[in-house]
Motif scaffolding. Structure first.
Motif, PDB file in Angstrom:
ATOM      1  N   LYS A 116      51.275  39.212  39.660  1.00  0.00           N
ATOM      2  CA  LYS A 116      51.217  40.652  39.926  1.00  0.00           C
ATOM      3  C   LYS A 116      50.190  41.271  38.982  1.00  0.00           C
ATOM      4  O   LYS A 116      50.185  40.947  37.788  1.00  0.00           O
ATOM      5  N   SER A 117      49.368  42.193  39.498  1.00  0.00           N
ATOM      6  CA  SER A 117      48.308  42.793  38.661  1.00  0.00           C
ATOM      7  C   SER A 117      48.879  43.341  37.353  1.00  0.00           C
ATOM      8  O   SER A 117      48.284  43.178  36.285  1.00  0.00           O
ATOM      9  N   SER A 118      50.065  43.960  37.440  1.00  0.00           N
ATOM     10  CA  SER A 118      50.631  44.590  36.241  1.00  0.00           C
ATOM     11  C   SER A 118      51.124  43.549  35.223  1.00  0.00           C
ATOM     12  O   SER A 118      51.404  43.884  34.079  1.00  0.00           O
ATOM     13  N   ASP A 119      51.259  42.288  35.645  1.00  0.00           N
ATOM     14  CA  ASP A 119      51.729  41.237  34.723  1.00  0.00           C
ATOM     15  C   ASP A 119      50.590  40.523  34.011  1.00  0.00           C
ATOM     16  O   ASP A 119      50.827  39.739  33.087  1.00  0.00           O
TER      17      ASP A 119
ATOM     18  N   ASP B 192      44.914  37.040  39.807  1.00  0.00           N
ATOM     19  CA  ASP B 192      45.395  38.348  40.260  1.00  0.00           C
ATOM     20  C   ASP B 192      45.795  38.355  41.737  1.00  0.00           C
ATOM     21  O   ASP B 192      44.949  38.250  42.625  1.00  0.00           O
TER      22      ASP B 192
ATOM     23  N   GLU C 155      48.320  41.475  31.956  1.00  0.00           N
ATOM     24  CA  GLU C 155      48.229  41.811  30.527  1.00  0.00           C
ATOM     25  C   GLU C 155      49.263  41.052  29.705  1.00  0.00           C
ATOM     26  O   GLU C 155      49.050  40.758  28.528  1.00  0.00           O
TER      27      GLU C 155
ATOM     28  N   LEU D 115      49.193  44.041  43.767  1.00  0.00           N
ATOM     29  CA  LEU D 115      50.342  44.837  43.312  1.00  0.00           C
ATOM     30  C   LEU D 115      51.648  44.021  43.244  1.00  0.00           C
ATOM     31  O   LEU D 115      52.355  44.021  42.246  1.00  0.00           O
TER      32      LEU D 115
END
Ligand SMILES: C[S@@+](CC[C@H](N)C(=O)[O-])C[C@H]1O[C@@H](n2cnc3c(N)ncnc32)[C@H](O)[C@@H]1O
Length: 298
Positions: free
Chosen positions: A211-214, A232, A216, A235
């Motif tokens: 997930k893009s938010s993961d 990536d 980082e 979402l």
């Protein structure tokens, strides 16, 4: 000994340096790095009494510095052992993972003894570790490897040559987010003599699924060294699966089977996507941690 050093002494020194910097597997890493620094075919052990030149020592110590700075061993030496072979990697290819060997294991166990000619498609081929490992085991198989990244395909081509599999393998630049990607695959199979039909008996795929938010939150070794393009998944981590499932059946043989690697937390989402795209889930293969990792679908 003049300008020569003893391998045991260097190994002990290297392990000590890595340990002090809290590198997780100092013994293994030091052995691999030293073997590579001196172009030694096998892994060096304490009992090996090898003379090391000043130049080789310098290379080894440079490797140690890079490792201590957080660079993965495979990225330092530019290759990774996967299944039964060694694969060259570059900054455009994912560092092949042990979990990904599950696809190879399942496919070779199922088709390894087949005497029929088998046409295989590897989607998002990266270094080529999945597809090339499979055709290395199935003698009558031909392989089409596709990736959106041209530099990754160059590395795959080198790996195919090193493994003497070029005659069975063809690779091409295709983006599964483009509307005409399936048409492009059909054109390749029509134009290349290697392929006898425009449908595949086996389709393997390990798409980007984080997930893009993961992204980082990933380990530094992954976040800083694996290409974002290979990680990536958008979402919900499923962007690539959605795009691929849409028209995939058009190039899957009637009796053909697909093997998809999935993120450990994506099973329910992907099951839903499969139902929506009229694919039947035949079997779920677990990884070494007991997570659903490879989906066999028809
Ligand atoms: C997770 S990596 C897998 C690489 C290799 N198969 C492995 O298992 O190590 C995903 C691969 O898909 C490729 N890729 C990403 N987006 C793509 C797209 N839209 N079309 C084709 N390939 C894509 C990446 O360049 C990367 O090589």
């Amino acid at each position: 000994m003049g300008d020569f050093f003893n391998s045991k002494e260097l190994l002990i020194n290297g392990i000590r340096k890595l340990k002090l910097s809290k590198i997780p597997a100092p013994e293994v890493d030091a052995r691999i790095l030293l073997s590579n620094a001196i172009n030694y075919k096998n892994i060096i052990y304490m009992h090996n009494d090898i003379l090391i030149s000043k130049k080789e020592k310098k290379i080894f110590y440079n490797y140690l510095v890079k490792r201590i700075q957080g660079k993965p061993v495979s990225r330092i030496i530019g290759s990774r052992n996967f299944w039964k072979n060694n694969f060259l990697i570059n900054k455009y290819t994912l560092d092949p993972r042990p979990d990904t060997e599950i696809i190879v294991d399942v496919v070779t166990k199922t088709y390894g003894k087949s005497s029929n000619s088998i046409q295989i498609l590897d989607l998002g081929s990266g270094s080529g570790c999945i597809g090339l490992s499979i055709i290395d085991e199935i003698k009558n198989a031909t392989l089409l490897s596709l990736d959106v990244c041209k530099q990754a395909l160059k590395q795959l081509d080198k790996n195919a040559k090193r493994l003497k599999l070029s005659k069975q393998s063809y690779c091409s630049n295709v983006n599964w987010f483009e509307n005409r990607w399936i048409e492009n695959v059909k054109l390749i199979t029509q134009n290349e003599n290697l392929f006898l039909k425009n449908k595949f008996d086996i389709i393997v795929c390990n798409p980007p699924y984080i997930k893009s938010s993961d992204i980082e939150k990933l380990q530094t070794e992954v976040k800083n060294y694996d290409p974002l393009l290979s990680l990536d998944g958008g979402l919900d981590g499923c962007d690539s699966y959605r795009a691929i499932f849409k028209n995939l059946r058009e190039i899957l043989a009637d009796e053909g089977t697909c093997f998809f690697e999935i993120g450990y937390n994506l099973f329910e989402n992907i099951k839903f996507l499969l139902e929506k795209s009229n694919f039947e889930l035949i079997k779920v293969h677990k990884d070494f941690n007991g997570h659903s990792r490879v989906l066999e679908i028809k």
